[in-house]
Design a protein around this motif. Structure first.
Motif, PDB file in Angstrom:
ATOM      1  N   ASN A 342       0.836  -1.203   0.000  1.00 52.92           N
ATOM      2  CA  ASN A 342       0.000   0.000   0.000  1.00 52.92           C
ATOM      3  C   ASN A 342       0.874   1.257   0.000  1.00 52.92           C
ATOM      4  N   LEU A 343       1.940   1.237   0.809  1.00 49.04           N
ATOM      5  CA  LEU A 343       2.850   2.382   0.883  1.00 49.04           C
ATOM      6  C   LEU A 343       3.621   2.567  -0.423  1.00 49.04           C
ATOM      7  N   LEU A 344       4.102   1.463  -1.003  1.00 54.33           N
ATOM      8  CA  LEU A 344       4.845   1.548  -2.266  1.00 54.33           C
ATOM      9  C   LEU A 344       3.965   2.064  -3.399  1.00 54.33           C
ATOM     10  N   LEU A 345       2.728   1.560  -3.476  1.00 49.53           N
ATOM     11  CA  LEU A 345       1.803   2.022  -4.523  1.00 49.53           C
ATOM     12  C   LEU A 345       1.501   3.509  -4.356  1.00 49.53           C
ATOM     13  N   TRP A 346       1.280   3.930  -3.112  1.00 47.75           N
ATOM     14  CA  TRP A 346       1.008   5.356  -2.858  1.00 47.75           C
ATOM     15  C   TRP A 346       2.188   6.211  -3.318  1.00 47.75           C
ATOM     16  N   ALA A 347       3.410   5.817  -2.954  1.00 47.00           N
ATOM     17  CA  ALA A 347       4.592   6.588  -3.344  1.00 47.00           C
ATOM     18  C   ALA A 347       4.732   6.630  -4.857  1.00 47.00           C
ATOM     19  N   GLY A 348       4.478   5.497  -5.526  1.00 42.69           N
ATOM     20  CA  GLY A 348       4.561   5.458  -6.984  1.00 42.69           C
ATOM     21  C   GLY A 348       3.520   6.350  -7.636  1.00 42.69           C
ATOM     22  N   CYS A 349       2.298   6.328  -7.102  1.00 40.41           N
ATOM     23  CA  CYS A 349       1.225   7.159  -7.668  1.00 40.41           C
ATOM     24  C   CYS A 349       1.537   8.647  -7.521  1.00 40.41           C
ATOM     25  N   VAL A 350       2.032   9.041  -6.361  1.00 39.67           N
ATOM     26  CA  VAL A 350       2.382  10.446  -6.146  1.00 39.67           C
ATOM     27  C   VAL A 350       3.500  10.866  -7.099  1.00 39.67           C
ATOM     28  N   ALA A 351       4.490   9.987  -7.300  1.00 37.57           N
ATOM     29  CA  ALA A 351       5.589  10.288  -8.218  1.00 37.57           C
ATOM     30  C   ALA A 351       5.080  10.460  -9.650  1.00 37.57           C
ATOM     31  N   VAL A 352       4.129   9.614 -10.059  1.00 41.71           N
ATOM     32  CA  VAL A 352       3.558   9.703 -11.409  1.00 41.71           C
ATOM     33  C   VAL A 352       2.818  11.029 -11.585  1.00 41.71           C
ATOM     34  N   VAL A 353       2.040  11.427 -10.576  1.00 40.81           N
ATOM     35  CA  VAL A 353       1.303  12.695 -10.654  1.00 40.81           C
ATOM     36  C   VAL A 353       2.270  13.875 -10.773  1.00 40.81           C
ATOM     37  N   LEU A 354       3.322  13.850  -9.971  1.00 43.28           N
ATOM     38  CA  LEU A 354       4.281  14.952  -9.995  1.00 43.28           C
ATOM     39  C   LEU A 354       5.067  14.993 -11.297  1.00 43.28           C
ATOM     40  N   TYR A 355       5.305  13.822 -11.910  1.00 45.73           N
ATOM     41  CA  TYR A 355       6.089  13.773 -13.146  1.00 45.73           C
ATOM     42  C   TYR A 355       5.251  14.177 -14.365  1.00 45.73           C
ATOM     43  N   PHE A 356       4.055  13.599 -14.504  1.00 45.99           N
ATOM     44  CA  PHE A 356       3.237  13.862 -15.698  1.00 45.99           C
ATOM     45  C   PHE A 356       2.332  15.085 -15.533  1.00 45.99           C
ATOM     46  N   ARG A 357       1.813  15.300 -14.310  1.00 44.07           N
ATOM     47  CA  ARG A 357       0.988  16.449 -13.950  1.00 44.07           C
ATOM     48  C   ARG A 357      -0.386  16.467 -14.615  1.00 44.07           C
ATOM     49  N   GLU A 358      -0.495  16.133 -15.896  1.00 44.86           N
ATOM     50  CA  GLU A 358      -1.773  16.177 -16.619  1.00 44.86           C
ATOM     51  C   GLU A 358      -2.183  14.762 -17.045  1.00 44.86           C
ATOM     52  N   SER A 359      -3.500  14.497 -17.031  1.00 43.36           N
ATOM     53  CA  SER A 359      -3.986  13.174 -17.424  1.00 43.36           C
ATOM     54  C   SER A 359      -3.676  12.871 -18.885  1.00 43.36           C
TER      55      SER A 359
END
Length: 652
Positions: A342-359
């Motif tokens: 759960n922690l690893l997935l959360w960290a990965g998701c936050v990193a993806v949002v910060l990297y791509f920013r837009e859907s």
């Protein structure tokens, strides 16, 4: 003999509650695809709305959902359940005896599905939140998306039953809204229904300029199908199949409704208009519609999260993943929570949002990995159908159809690689590496693990037990052993008892835990090597049963005392008079890589990586659920391949 199980099977039976939980847990990804699929197809097809593109696109969507989701997964793959459990690893467990190499597609497919779980929450939540820009173009979406994703992952600790009951009603409203909006639009252009003819899909792919590459956008309508199979154990096959009839109808009505709306704007650029999904909404309903869409998109990530927990639990059982702590938030069968994942997935998701920013940027990374998982499932399903003695003609037809469909989707998605697809591929490869290391290390250790007959040491154990010159270590001394054979234990246990520090005890217990291919087995056998002195207990636990050996062992001891098979009264003279129960002490042996090893460089690299990863995971006593107040953890060297020749010269 069986240990009582408290798991409930009620939620797997067809019921209104089960249907509601299914809606809340497994259809978020598929259910929110109308938010972006048709827009992605139009943008990829030249950005100008025309009949060939619209009719061909919605025809491809119709047949993809029908062939891929309905036929392959809902009708066929859901039959491949392992006592109610689904997922690619569960499928592999059913067919692994057919061919050893099947572990390869299982590892690749499982890793790809986990990698896709890092992309799904960001794109789903971002797509919804960005809809608020219709009302306020300057709204900052990234902080809102990260906050929502964080709250969603925090909610996982309460269990999927709680989440499903909370999300189920919202998803019912969402699908009902999709159907109503779609039907209202279809009435304005009913001719769009003729796009159900597969000829329109063929013309788009074969004759439209660059039509084949539009499959990358079309594929987004079925990305949640694999998670649907992984969540079989959470909801049950009947609940999934019945609820899918409702879900599919609502989705298709909305897709055809969007196509009807697009045809009313033929010749225009889609970027000049709002998303066709929001275009279906009347102005007075827009704010409410965006709110419902936002809630549904938040729920969309739930399917991949719960599916990821299931996958990790099965990967541990298959020796493909470190023994991380598993939790069961409720007493309902199938409710699994893995805090570290759960922690690893959360960290990965936050990193993806910060990297791509837009859907829109995330779409480039979305879908590529999941096509690999679907291909792997197809390969494993072929062997499952063989196991079920299905006609070779039908098996060949299944293989030809789905290799063609999924192979085409894979090729079409490859154009996403340089634009962000490499992110999901990189995550997938990292997960494949961990699984390979863990599996290879398991076989290296098993190949050279030294096991000795317990009978050979019975007399020595009895003498040690009676040797008053050695301080008593415990009344009952319990060792965890990996030796599967009835009268065998590892030599490291003998080393610990006699050499590490002589451990005198009145009764020596040796516990072995065997994990079965069935998910909820809870059985044990007792072998009295020396009655009331040396006892071995073999537990047979299903791969979805929580490791609570402390509790199970206590139950076994109570049973033995009740049957007068063992006397647990303290043998200290003063305590024996008072009928006091003797103390119990566990000894857990943790291996470390000895510097004396002389391994080939490849195996040395694997073993060092194995132990580096293991240092980050739960200790053996925590994995087995032992009472830490009565556990002694001992480090023992693992000498896999000692240096054979040492040239040492004595000088005077």
């Amino acid at each position: 003999m069986e240990i009582n199980s408290t798991h409930s099977h009620a939620h797997n039976r067809l019921s209104v509650g089960g249907l509601l939980i299914a809606l809340g847990i497994i259809y978020g990804d598929i259910g929110t695809s109308p938010l972006y699929v048709m827009k992605a197809i139009i943008l990829s097809g030249g950005n100008i709305i025309n009949q060939d593109l619209v009719y061909g696109g919605v025809s491809c969507v119709f047949w993809t959902i029908t062939l891929q989701t309905s036929v392959k997964y809902v009708l066929l793959t859901l039959q491949a359940d392992n006592n109610g459990e689904g997922g690619i690893f569960s499928l592999y467990t059913l067919v692994r005896r057919r061919a050893k190499w099947l572990i390869i597609p299982a590892i690749i497919g499982g890793s790809a599905l986990l990698a896709d779980g890092v992309i799904t929450p960001p794109i789903s939540v971002s797509s919804a939140i960005e809809g608020l820009r219709i009302i306020n173009p300057d709204i900052p979406t990234v902080p809102i998306v990260i906050t929502i994703i964080t709250l969603l992952f925090v909610a996982q600790s309460f269990g999927t039953q709680i989440v499903g009951k909370a999300f189920g009603p919202v998803m019912f409203i969402w699908f009902a809204m999709l159907a109503v909006l779609g039907m209202h639009s279809i009435f304005s252009h009913p001719e769009v229904l003729q796009a159900a003819n597969p000829l329109y899909a063929y013309r788009l792919l074969a004759e439209y300029p660059g039509g084949f590459w539009l499959l990358g956008g079309v594929f987004l309508c079925t990305t949640g199908a694999e998670a649907l199979y992984s969540d079989l154990g959470h909801c049950g096959r009947d609940n999934i199949r019945v609820s899918w009839l409702f879900v599919k109808l609502c989705l298709l009505l909305n897709y055809f409704g969007q196509a009807a709306w697009l045809m009313q704007h033929a010749g225009e650029s889609v970027s000049d208009k709002v998303n066709p999904f929001y275009g279906l909404m009347p102005d007075w309903f827009l704010l409410t519609g965006i709110g419902i869409a936002t809630l549904a998109a938040i729920i969309a990530s739930q399917a991949l999260i719960t599916g990821s927990f299931t996958l990790i639990g099965e990967a541990i059982r298959l020796n493909l993943w470190p023994r991380v702590r598993l939790r069961y938030p409720t007493m309902v069968k199938g409710q699994l929570y893995v805090p570290s994942v759960n922690l690893l997935l959360w960290a990965g998701c936050v990193a993806v949002v910060l990297y791509f920013r837009e859907s829109e940027n995330m779409e480039a990374a979305y879908g590529l990995a999941i096509t690999v998982t679907m291909l792997a499932t197809t390969v494993l399903m072929v062997y499952y159908l063989k196991l079920r003695k299905v006609s070779k003609v039908l098996i060949g037809l299944f293989l030809a159809v789905y290799l063609t469909i999924e192979g085409s989707f894979l090729v079409a998605n490859l154009i996403k690689f340089p634009h962000g697809g490499w992110v999901s591929v990189a995550i997938c490869m990292a997960l494949v590496t961990v699984m390979y290391i863990w599996l290879r290390a398991f076989f290296i250790k098993r190949r050279l693990t030294d096991e000795v007959p317990l009978d050979r040491y019975v007399d020595a154990l009895k003498e040690l037990s009676e040797d008053q010159s050695i301080p008593k270590y415990a009344t009952h001394l319990i060792y965890m052993t990996g030796a599967e054979r009835r009268n065998y234990i590892e030599s490291k246990v003998i080393y610990s008892i006699f050499q590490k520090r002589p451990k005198r005890a009145d009764i020596y217990w040796f516990l072995h835990v065997y994990t079965t291919d069935e998910p909820y087995t809870m059985e044990y056998k007792v072998h009295h090597i020396v009655p009331n002195d040396v006892i071995k207990v073999d537990f047979r636990l299903g791969f979805r049963v929580e490791q609570r050996i402390n509790l199970y062992f206590r139950k076994v001891v109570e049973n033995l005392v009740e049957n007068k098979e063992v006397d647990i009264t303290s043998r200290y003279e003063s305590l024996s008079k008072q009928k006091a129960v003797g103390d119990f002490r566990f000894v857990v042996l943790e291996k470390y890589l000895s510097p004396e090893n002389d391994l080939p460089w490849q195996e040395n690299l694997v073993m060092r990586a194995h132990y580096n990863i293991k240092d980050l995971t739960a200790s053996e006593d925590k994995w087995f659920g032992l009472d830490t107040s009565s556990v002694k953890v001992e480090k023992v060297p693992l000498i896999i391949n000692p240096v054979k020749e040492i040239e040492l010269k004595r000088v005077i």
